[in-house]
Design an enzyme around this catalytic site. Structure first.
Site, PDB file in Angstrom:
ATOM      1  N   CYS A  79      42.920  17.874  75.235  1.00 14.16           N
ATOM      2  CA  CYS A  79      43.132  17.492  73.845  1.00 14.16           C
ATOM      3  C   CYS A  79      43.898  16.159  73.770  1.00 14.16           C
ATOM      4  CB  CYS A  79      43.838  18.638  73.109  1.00 14.16           C
ATOM      5  SG  CYS A  79      43.771  18.436  71.339  1.00 14.16           S
ATOM      6  N   HIS A 166      40.397  23.144  73.995  1.00 15.18           N
ATOM      7  CA  HIS A 166      41.477  23.838  74.716  1.00 15.18           C
ATOM      8  C   HIS A 166      40.901  24.924  75.630  1.00 15.18           C
ATOM      9  CE1 HIS A 166      45.072  22.161  72.770  1.00 15.18           C
ATOM     10  NE2 HIS A 166      44.279  21.988  71.728  1.00 15.18           N
ATOM     11  N   GLU A 168      42.403  26.587  77.746  1.00 14.35           N
ATOM     12  CA  GLU A 168      43.422  27.608  78.034  1.00 14.35           C
ATOM     13  C   GLU A 168      43.468  28.730  77.003  1.00 14.35           C
ATOM     14  OE1 GLU A 168      43.850  24.636  76.893  1.00 14.35           O
ATOM     15  OE2 GLU A 168      45.674  24.357  75.734  1.00 14.35           O
ATOM     16  N   SER A 220      69.793  46.271  82.082  1.00 16.78           N
ATOM     17  CA  SER A 220      69.642  46.669  80.679  1.00 16.78           C
ATOM     18  C   SER A 220      68.677  47.835  80.538  1.00 16.78           C
ATOM     19  CB  SER A 220      69.094  45.484  79.890  1.00 16.78           C
ATOM     20  OG  SER A 220      67.745  45.265  80.267  1.00 16.78           O
ATOM     21  N   GLY A 221      68.010  48.193  81.636  1.00 23.48           N
ATOM     22  CA  GLY A 221      66.956  49.207  81.521  1.00 23.48           C
ATOM     23  C   GLY A 221      65.611  48.550  81.278  1.00 23.48           C
ATOM     24  N   GLY A 222      65.623  47.256  80.964  1.00 21.37           N
ATOM     25  CA  GLY A 222      64.380  46.542  80.701  1.00 21.37           C
ATOM     26  C   GLY A 222      63.699  46.102  81.994  1.00 21.37           C
ATOM     27  N   VAL A 223      62.482  45.594  81.825  1.00 25.14           N
ATOM     28  CA  VAL A 223      61.665  45.253  82.989  1.00 25.14           C
ATOM     29  C   VAL A 223      62.301  44.130  83.816  1.00 25.14           C
ATOM     30  CG1 VAL A 223      59.389  44.468  83.726  1.00 25.14           C
ATOM     31  CG2 VAL A 223      59.610  45.837  81.662  1.00 25.14           C
ATOM     32  N   ASP A 224      62.760  43.066  83.131  1.00 21.83           N
ATOM     33  CA  ASP A 224      63.212  41.882  83.874  1.00 21.83           C
ATOM     34  C   ASP A 224      64.431  42.192  84.737  1.00 21.83           C
ATOM     35  OD1 ASP A 224      61.222  40.793  82.354  1.00 21.83           O
ATOM     36  OD2 ASP A 224      62.555  39.743  80.976  1.00 21.83           O
ATOM     37  N   SER A 225      65.438  42.819  84.148  1.00 25.58           N
ATOM     38  CA  SER A 225      66.652  43.056  84.950  1.00 25.58           C
ATOM     39  C   SER A 225      66.382  44.088  86.040  1.00 25.58           C
ATOM     40  CB  SER A 225      67.836  43.453  84.072  1.00 25.58           C
ATOM     41  OG  SER A 225      67.612  44.669  83.414  1.00 25.58           O
TER      42      SER A 225
END
Ligand code: XMP
Length: 526
Positions: A79, A166, A168, A220-225
């Site tokens: 673009c 685009h 993507e 934190s219980g979350g995926v990332d941590s």
């Protein structure tokens, strides 16, 4: 040295998507603002120039010196990137008369190369106000649409390409094929960037970096941590101590069940129960930003208190992921993409610890794939995102223990019902892994929760008049939380969930479903 493709960001809303699509092809890439690229070394196999809200004809149009790369390594301008390539090297760009926005049919006039294996007529997505009216000398058209003659072009004798659409975005149906042709065939990348290769190389790096040092990490219980913790644990073993703070605002039984699941994973976790402190500090606070401030401050205090008991800790591990790291091109007038609600700021400076962020180059879907490669249970890897301030920002107005209890019950029914509803025959893709179909609604939804509204309404139960609270259900699909759409639940599910919540949660006599998308709304109500 990991081979890579560099993406130069000129401020398009979809630059990150170019990166995510390349990573889907197992090609490693890094995104930099167009004017802050650290340099092109021998590991760079190709350069992609992104789109932009700007016009190359503007006096202050973003520009980049390509003299050290053009003709030497492959370049793909998308673009604005294509218009820049054309404009810089002798072509013409003017304001477009035809509407060049939305779906268009691409006619490939020179197959092969960038269009190898792409249908002669292929749907693409256009979004631009300018158009290339003449190509530079020595450039050849590769594909056109009805309205855009120079939809794709290539410079003779070099691997420099421009596409005004685009590839993507998902509406460009064979866009991934084109990006694959560019990255794998033209740039010669090897597609070796896999979760397993990431785990192997980052374990080696972490071991070298951390040696025998002690590391602390907030879970934190979350995926990332969780993924960050498991990776660090594999690298430094018992030198890693994790702290899981109970802010008293978590979902029903969440503190206990998450602690329990971490124990089963061999992680060394300290549970820091500060619920009373949080609730006391939040009493009477109604403003959303104020809630965040109070919670952020107390989180830091609690974390510091427990971290203080770990002697000689040198490092603070964090589950930061790539979207938090990528700086946007910072084009004047374009809002910065960095969110204001990261609530662990301030921790590192105060604690004099060095930071280690093993996931800082990964997108969310990659974190999940790495989590699976590390053997983390699907139950944890597939968890919905949950905000740091927890249920505090899902109770509109002030927070009390009673309101939290009502919200927890309604939320628990909602989440359990999502998990229990078999949708395997309904064709919903999994939100955590779109390459497969969702087996239940929890898996199909990207994030869900209940909001307790400060509104009472009249109802009737048996022969009794009731005057109770309303709750709103929120469920969205998204890829990165920057945009989101409300989830199209089957009616029978909505009907059953409303009935269950009203029958089982004292204090609630009305359930509404939030059908707002982001933008213009946001995912959370506060
Ligand atoms: P919004 O509401 O901005 O949310 O559309 C986008 C994503 O961010 C989460 N969120 C937060 N996460 N601290 C966090 O750690 C916060 O203060 C916060 N506010 C919103 C939200 O749940 C969604 O996933």
């Amino acid at each position: 040295m990991t081979e890579k493709i560099i993406i130069l960001d000129f401020g398009s809303q979809v630059t990150q998507l170019i990166g995510r699509r390349l990573r889907e092809l197992n090609v490693y890439c890094e995104i930099y603002p167009y004017n802050k690229c650290p340099g092109i070394d021998g590991s760079v196999r190709g350069v992609i120039l992104s789109g932009s809200p700007c016009s190359v004809r503007d006096a202050n149009a973003p520009d980049v010196d390509l003299s050290s790369v053009k003709g030497k390594i492959p370049i793909l301008g998308i673009c604005y990137g294509a218009q820049l390539l054309s404009y810089k090297y002798g072509g013409e760009v003017r304001g477009s008369l035809a509407r060049e926005y939305g779906r268009a049919m691409l006619n490939v006039v020179r197959p092969g190369g960038l269009f190898d294996g792409v249908s002669p007529r292929s749907q693409v997505w256009m979004s631009h106000g300018d158009t290339i009216s003449a190509l530079p000398e020595g450039a050849q058209v590769l594909a056109s649409t009805d309205d855009v003659e120079f939809a794709a072009f290539k410079f003779d004798g070099e691997d420099t390409y421009g596409v005004q659409f685009h590839p993507e975005v998902y509406h460009s149906l064979e866009g991934l094929r084109m990006l694959s042709n560019f990255a794998l065939n033209i740039c010669g990348c090897e597609a070796g960037w896999t979760p397993a290769s990431f785990v192997e190389s980052s374990l080696q790096e972490l071991k070298e970096k951390l040696g025998d040092d002690k590391v602390i990490l907030g879970l934190s219980g979350g995926v990332d941590s969780t993924v960050a913790a498991v990776l660090l644990n594999k690298a430094v073993g018992s030198n890693l101590t994790c702290i899981f703070v109970n802010n008293g605002l978590l979902r029903k039984n969440e503190y206990e069940s998450v602690l329990e699941s971490y124990k089963g994973m061999g992680l060394n976790v300290i549970g820091a129960d500060a619920s009373e402190d949080f609730l006391a500090a939040l009493a009477g606070v109604t403003d959303p930003e104020q809630k965040r401030k109070v919670i952020g401050r107390l989180f830091v205090e609690t974390f510091e208190k427990y971290a203080g008991s770990i002697e000689n800790a040198r490092w603070l591990g964090q589950g930061t992921i790539y979207p938090d790291v990528i700086e946007s091109a910072g084009i004047p007038g374009i809002a910065s993409k960095i969110k204001s609600h990261h609530n662990v700021g301030g921790l590192p400076e105060k604690m004099h610890l060095k930071i280690v962020e093993p996931l800082r180059m990964l997108f969310k879907d990659e974190v999940r794939r790495v989590g699976r490669a590390l053997g983390i249970k699907d139950e944890l890897v597939g968890r919905h995102p949950f905000p740091g301030p927890s249920l505090a920002i899902r109770i509109i107005g002030d927070i009390t223990k009673e309101k939290l209890d009502v919200l927890r019950e309604a939320d628990d029914i909602f989440i359990r019902s999502l998990r229990a509803y078999d949708c395997s025959s309904m064709g919903f893709p999994s939100a955590a892994d779109p390459s497969r179909m969702a087996s239940n609604l929890y898996d199909a939804v990207w994030q869900a929760g209940v909001i307790l509204l400060p509104i009472k309404s009249v109802g009737v139960m048996g022969d009794e008049r009731t005057y109770k609270n309303a709750v709103a259900l929120r469920a969205v699909v998204s890829t990165d939380a920057m945009t989101a759409d409300w989830f199209r639940f089957p009616y029978d599910f909505l009907s059953k969930i409303s009935e269950d919540i009203i029958n089982k949660v004292p204090g609630v006599n009305r359930v509404v479903y939030d059908i707002s998308s982001k933008p213009p709304s946001t995912i959370e109500w506060e």
